[in-house]
Design a protein around this motif. Structure first.
Motif, PDB file in Angstrom:
ATOM      1  N   THR A 158       0.844  -1.189   0.000  1.00 58.78           N
ATOM      2  CA  THR A 158       0.000   0.000   0.000  1.00 58.78           C
ATOM      3  C   THR A 158       0.876   1.234   0.000  1.00 58.78           C
ATOM      4  OG1 THR A 158      -1.732  -1.169   1.211  1.00 58.78           O
ATOM      5  CG2 THR A 158      -1.817   1.236   1.236  1.00 58.78           C
ATOM      6  N   VAL A 159       0.611   2.155  -0.933  1.00 64.65           N
ATOM      7  CA  VAL A 159       1.241   3.470  -0.934  1.00 64.65           C
ATOM      8  C   VAL A 159       0.135   4.477  -0.637  1.00 64.65           C
ATOM      9  CG1 VAL A 159       3.138   2.868  -2.494  1.00 64.65           C
ATOM     10  CG2 VAL A 159       1.001   3.739  -3.440  1.00 64.65           C
ATOM     11  N   ALA A 160       0.484   5.549   0.058  1.00 64.03           N
ATOM     12  CA  ALA A 160      -0.529   6.526   0.458  1.00 64.03           C
ATOM     13  C   ALA A 160       0.058   7.921   0.445  1.00 64.03           C
ATOM     14  CB  ALA A 160      -1.059   6.189   1.853  1.00 64.03           C
ATOM     15  N   GLY A 161      -0.816   8.885   0.322  1.00 57.93           N
ATOM     16  CA  GLY A 161      -0.376  10.268   0.361  1.00 57.93           C
ATOM     17  C   GLY A 161      -1.532  11.212   0.603  1.00 57.93           C
ATOM     18  N   ASP A 162      -1.196  12.393   1.124  1.00 61.87           N
ATOM     19  CA  ASP A 162      -2.189  13.441   1.333  1.00 61.87           C
ATOM     20  C   ASP A 162      -2.475  14.130   0.009  1.00 61.87           C
ATOM     21  OD1 ASP A 162      -2.286  12.927   4.056  1.00 61.87           O
ATOM     22  OD2 ASP A 162      -0.704  14.374   4.499  1.00 61.87           O
ATOM     23  N   LEU A 163      -3.696  14.608  -0.149  1.00 61.43           N
ATOM     24  CA  LEU A 163      -4.072  15.341  -1.347  1.00 61.43           C
ATOM     25  C   LEU A 163      -3.478  16.743  -1.286  1.00 61.43           C
ATOM     26  CD1 LEU A 163      -7.814  14.317  -1.829  1.00 61.43           C
ATOM     27  CD2 LEU A 163      -5.742  13.136  -2.556  1.00 61.43           C
ATOM     28  N   THR A 164      -3.097  17.278  -2.443  1.00 60.60           N
ATOM     29  CA  THR A 164      -2.496  18.608  -2.514  1.00 60.60           C
ATOM     30  C   THR A 164      -3.539  19.711  -2.471  1.00 60.60           C
ATOM     31  OG1 THR A 164      -2.538  18.574  -4.923  1.00 60.60           O
ATOM     32  CG2 THR A 164      -0.531  17.774  -3.844  1.00 60.60           C
ATOM     33  N   THR A 165      -4.792  19.365  -2.737  1.00 59.38           N
ATOM     34  CA  THR A 165      -5.885  20.334  -2.752  1.00 59.38           C
ATOM     35  C   THR A 165      -7.168  19.638  -2.330  1.00 59.38           C
ATOM     36  OG1 THR A 165      -7.036  21.969  -4.114  1.00 59.38           O
ATOM     37  CG2 THR A 165      -6.390  19.931  -5.200  1.00 59.38           C
TER      38      THR A 165
END
Length: 146
Positions: free
Chosen positions: A112-119
């Protein structure tokens, strides 16, 4: 998230804070509205499906029309990286997230890869998911809490 098991549609999934948006790979046709340069591949040696670019030299695209993304702040994806690559998530022409996909060692080695949204993508949008490189995508999900 497991390969072959997430949902499509843009409906809220309940009190868990997850937005029920993604691809539905339960041995059936993917629940998406359009695609470019995508090939359907096996998620495991025995069950499940995923998608990969038809060729590693050209990005592949999945398109989901009219997806409710209000409240989404994070995205996670179940991926296998046969070679290096990346995923991009866009609402219309706005980049929401870009995530590197590391080499996992096998086309069946999922992580699983994850990240916060930029907008903040509040409202209904056409959601585009781009796959670059020698990667496989089995599932993705937007979360309303980090």
């Amino acid at each position: 998230m497991r390969p072959g098991r997430t949902h499509a549609g843009g409906r809220r999934a309940g009190p868990s804070g997850e937005l029920d948006v993604g691809v539905d790979w339960i041995g059936q046709r993917p629940q998406r509205d359009d695609h470019t340069a995508i090939t359907l591949v096996d998620a495991t040696r025995t069950t499940g499906d995923a998608v990969a670019p038809a060729t590693h030299e050209r990005p592949a695209t999945l398109l989901f029309r009219s997806v409710e993304l209000s409240g989404a702040v994070r995205v996670e994806a179940e991926v296998a990286g046969v070679g290096p690559g990346k995923l991009e998530f866009l609402a219309g022409d706005r980049l929401l997230a870009e995530m590197s996909v590391p080499v996992t060692g096998s086309r069946y080695a999922w992580m699983t890869v994850a990240g916060d949204l930029t907008t903040s993508p509040d409202g209904v949008h056409d959601l585009q998911v781009n796959l670059h490189g020698d990667v496989r995508l089995a599932a993705f999900r937007f979360g309303s809490t980090a």
